[in-house]
Design an enzyme around this catalytic site. Structure first.
Site, PDB file in Angstrom:
ATOM      1  N   GLY A 130      -0.370  -5.234   0.211  1.00 26.43           N
ATOM      2  CA  GLY A 130      -1.522  -5.019  -0.649  1.00 26.43           C
ATOM      3  C   GLY A 130      -1.305  -5.604  -2.041  1.00 26.43           C
ATOM      4  CD  GLU A 141       0.305  -6.476   4.934  1.00 25.67           C
ATOM      5  OE1 GLU A 141       0.984  -7.510   5.147  1.00 25.67           O
ATOM      6  OE2 GLU A 141      -0.406  -6.338   3.932  1.00 25.67           O
ATOM      7  CB  ALA A 176      -0.897  -0.007   1.223  1.00 26.10           C
ATOM      8  CD  GLU A 198      -3.886  -7.567   1.839  1.00 27.09           C
ATOM      9  OE1 GLU A 198      -3.460  -6.424   1.610  1.00 27.09           O
ATOM     10  OE2 GLU A 198      -4.507  -7.877   2.858  1.00 27.09           O
TER      11      GLU A 198
END
Lengths: 256, 263
Positions: free
Chosen positions: A107, A130, A64, A110
């Site tokens: 992310g 993370e 992210a 993901e």
């Protein structure tokens, strides 16, 4: 025109390339929004039958956008617009194939797991780092990863933050094929175009049925499968498919 | 760039790296590791090298780790050997194996410990007739590292691999050739010239194609038959896009000598 994506059509296949090279394709809100818009456009475009999603040779997407995230406090997170974009990406109904080279982290991992099929370059790395930042995966990383690789490896990845190699990812079932990095996109496009030649309604329902298998109990999943199977009996493409097989010729599907 | 413990040059596509601590039989200390790492980085990144020739100065090739460089005195804290392998030997072995060009190793004398296994990570190994290979690890309570336990059974079979690793006996260069551990053995006086001749030849060849050959042969050791067929398809697709392939075909059709650029 999207700023953070490049979009190209290859006949019935749309190739979407994430393009924020300066940030290793970190998933900014803008990028997520543009990606969700593009997928929705593809969803409604009858000429597009499959989508390939890729990043750069170095990074599919490295996570992210940390600057953005740092700015959001608890209330900011509650009102995070990104959640809606993720849901639109999840809702994409046509086959989505990810061609992953380099880093697919946080992310990015993901996002790759939102794809129906994952093809990885030999040097791809998958991870959920993370935890190193004092946070945790927030876009399906704890859910889809566990379903893909099983509990022990998912726990190890999420709790230690250490990534796994493409080969390990294939052994664990996260990706279905490994190719030399130079050919990852080409291979994904091949698979996409193979799928694009099938009957679109059958492809759509088959995808939905497979995704149900992850969420429903077996009896409900079987019921869904049987209903979808029955539905296809009413389509012209099904008649064409069976007739072409009997007549030993290639089928010509028109999506009806 | 000046080095103290190695000699290094790149000339006409041939990168030459020579271990240069002859008094210590070219055993590795931290500084030599760093210098080798630096030189290999240059080989990889400069774009000038199309073959690497690895050799050593003096009467020995490499005696592995300089034990004087590791503190293992009685009563001293036990050093973490895994750490030094992770930091130095494994990256070195990976780099040699993955370098996208042929790597020639000219073993000029005794090759012991890690020094016996570094050549095994290279592509073509030549040895002087007086050279020898010694898996010395077992004699000090260690196991063969630098991918020795991986390479030995693949090259000479499990029975001979076990004998070499468990006994730590000296294996002559001639015997090493006979067993398939290395490619060739030449008279001591000819080693330097023979190795250089081979290097100069390879520096004119289709380097990218050679790198893909290397990659596919390596992969075959782990792959199933079906996986390997798929890989051959993929790598041939890449090879077919190279300039050298075009040049090779057009030279063949025109009955002239091809001029390869390595890409």
């Amino acid at each position: 025109m999207p700023q953070t994506l490049a979009v190209q059509s290859h006949q019935a296949v749309c190739l979407i390339t994430l393009q924020r090279p300066q940030a290793l394709n970190a998933l900014s809100t803008e990028l997520l929004a543009e990606l969700a818009n593009e997928l929705e456009r593809c969803n409604h475009d009858d000429t597009i039958r499959a989508v390939v999603l890729t990043g750069s040779r170095k990074a599919f997407a490295a996570g992210a956008d940390l600057n953005e995230m740092a700015e959001r406090d608890l209330v900011g997170m509650l009102n995070d617009p990104r959640q809606a974009h993720w849901q639109r990406i999840t809702g994409f109904a046509k086959p989505l194939i990810a061609a992953v080279n380099g880093y697919a982290l946080g992310g990015g991992c993901e996002l790759a797991m939102h794809a129906d099929i994952l093809i990885a370059g030999e040097d791809a790395q998958f991870g959920q780092p993370e935890i190193n930042l004092g946070i945790m995966p927030g876009a399906g990383g704890t859910q889809r990863l566990l379903r893909a690789v099983g509990k022990s490896l998912a726990m190890q990845m999420v709790l230690s933050g250490e990534p796994i190699s493409a080969r390990r990812a294939m052994e664990a079932g996260l990706v279905s094929e490994i190719t030399p990095p130079e050919l990852t996109v080409e291979r994904a496009l091949q698979i996409a175009s193979t799928i694009a030649n099938k009957a679109p309604l059958a492809v759509r329902l088959a995808k939905e049925a497979l995704l149900k298998a992850q969420d429903l109990d077996l009896a409900s999943g079987l019921r869904f499968e049987r209903n979808a199977f029955t539905l296809l009996a009413g389509t012209a493409d099904r008649n064409e498919g069976i007739r072409a097989f009997q007549e030993k010729r290639p089928a010509r599907f028109n999506g009806q | 760039m000046t080095f103290e413990h190695i000699l290094f040059s790149i000339e006409d596509g041939v990168a030459r790296l020579s271990l240069n601590r002859p008094e210590q039989l070219n055993s590795f200390n931290t500084q030599m590791h760093e210098e080798v790492r630096q030189a290999l980085k240059t080989v990889r990144q400069s774009g000038e090298a199309r073959v690497l020739l690895l050799t050593a100065e003096g009467r020995g090739f490499c005696a592995g780790q300089d034990l004087g460089d590791r503190n293992v005195a009685p009563g001293a804290a036990v050093p973490d050997l895994g750490e030094s392998i992770e930091r130095f030997y494994n990256p070195l072995i990976r780099t040699l194996r993955e370098l996208p060009m042929p790597v020639i190793c000219a073993v000029n004398g005794v090759a012991a410990g890690a020094g016996a296994n570094i050549p095994l990570a290279c592509d073509l190994v030549l040895a002087a007739r007086s050279a020898s290979f010694i898996q010395a690890f077992c004699k000090i309570g260690l196991i063969p590292d630098s991918a020795g336990t991986w390479a030995l059974p693949r090259l000479v079979g499990m029975a001979r691999a076990k004998a070499l690793a468990l006994l730590g006996d000296r294996l002559s260069a001639e015997q090493a050739v006979e067993w398939g551990l290395i490619y060739r053995c030449v008279d001591d006086a000819d080693l330097r010239d023979e190795a250089l001749k081979l290097a100069r030849h390879l520096a004119t060849q289709p380097t990218y194609g050679l790198a893909l050959i290397k990659r596919s042969l390596h992969a075959s050791l782990d792959n199933t038959f079906e996986q390997q067929l798929t890989l051959e398809r993929d790598l041939q697709r890449l090879a077919g896009r190279s300039e050298d392939y075009r040049e090779g075909v057009s030279a063949f059709m025109a009955k002239r000598t091809p001029v390869f650029k390595g890409c």
